[in-house]
Design a protein around this motif. Structure first.
Motif, PDB file in Angstrom:
ATOM      1  N   ILE A 165       0.841  -1.210   0.000  1.00  0.00           N
ATOM      2  CA  ILE A 165       0.000   0.000   0.000  1.00  0.00           C
ATOM      3  C   ILE A 165       0.869   1.249   0.000  1.00  0.00           C
TER       4      ILE A 165
ATOM      5  N   ALA B  97      -7.612  -0.201  -1.288  1.00  0.00           N
ATOM      6  CA  ALA B  97      -6.993  -1.352  -0.631  1.00  0.00           C
ATOM      7  C   ALA B  97      -8.099  -2.240  -0.067  1.00  0.00           C
TER       8      ALA B  97
ATOM      9  N   ILE C 194     -10.153   2.191   2.114  1.00  0.00           N
ATOM     10  CA  ILE C 194      -9.850   0.838   2.579  1.00  0.00           C
ATOM     11  C   ILE C 194     -11.151   0.076   2.806  1.00  0.00           C
TER      12      ILE C 194
ATOM     13  N   VAL D  13      -1.752   2.975   7.810  1.00  0.00           N
ATOM     14  CA  VAL D  13      -1.985   3.630   6.517  1.00  0.00           C
ATOM     15  C   VAL D  13      -2.522   5.037   6.721  1.00  0.00           C
TER      16      VAL D  13
END
Length: 238
Positions: free
Chosen positions: A50, A58, A84, A76
């Motif tokens: 990522i 993601a 996400i 992240v």
């Protein structure tokens, strides 16, 4: 083929899933529908992918070796607002809330239909790109948003928001001080015809933590008891 291109390239998806059967099925299905996919089988490698590949979305399993999905989300969020989507075998509300609080934008409970996964990803991409967003900068008292660049400032200090947090704030801006219900937010921001109201509550909490000097006494994102939430147009918590 899907129609979610990014400029002149196909959208890039990082899939982090340790179950080989699920990982292979998801990867093959997404590639068949036009996405570029990088598949990783552990948390440490997933976080690295990522960070290095800067995907458009993601897809992260919650239970992973090395780093959990929640840990990946939290890490992240220190460097990226990439949408996400968390895959979880845990369907309980509290378990889903934990994933959202860690920084996930959406979740899908296993077992799931691949078609639903595809639709969730397409929805995240549409909202992240906001191709039809207005271009003018808008200010409400001390809060400013730039829809074209999806950037937010409080008193001239830029605030980094995750994709769903930005969309929630922009939605409140659109309603210009009018209260909106959790169901309205789920429908218009998430694109869900039904879902857990707690999903909205978690994102409001995350948004307040980033915007407010004291999230327990918000001045900007206010609760309208019995209705939902509204954006203060005065910044005075009234």
């Amino acid at each position: 083929m899907h129609e979610e291109g990014t400029g002149d390239r196909r959208a890039r998806i990082v899939v982090v899933e340790d179950d080989q059967t699920v990982r292979d099925a998801v990867t093959a299905y997404l590639r068949a529908n036009g996405y570029d996919v990088t598949a990783v089988d552990n948390g440490v490698g997933g976080l690295r992918a990522i960070r290095e590949e800067k995907p458009d979305v993601a897809v992260v399993d919650r239970m992973l070796p090395g780093l959990s999905g929640d840990e990946i989300c939290r890490e992240v969020r220190t460097f990226s607002a990439v949408p996400i989507l968390v895959l979880t075998a845990l369907g309980e509300v509290e378990q889903r809330i934990e994933g959202l609080e860690a920084g996930a934008d959406d979740y899908l409970v296993k077992p799931f239909a691949l078609r639903e996964l595809l639709l969730r990803i397409a929805g995240l991409l549409r909202r992240a790109r906001a191709a039809d967003a207005p271009t003018r900068v808008v200010t409400r008292d001390e809060v400013t948003i730039d829809p074209a660049r999806r950037r937010v400032w409080i008193r001239d200090k830029e605030v980094a928001l995750a994709a769903r947090e930005y969309e929630l704030l922009a939605y409140l801006f659109e309603h210009d001080g009018r209260a909106v219900s959790r169901d309205d937010i789920l429908r218009d921001v998430w694109g869900w015809s039904f879902g857990e109201a707690s999903t909205v509550t978690v994102h409001v909490r995350r948004l307040r933590e980033k915007l407010e000097d004291d999230p327990r006494q918000p001045r900007y994102v206010l609760t309208e008891w019995g209705v939902g939430y509204r954006l203060s147009t005065t910044g005075a918590g009234s």
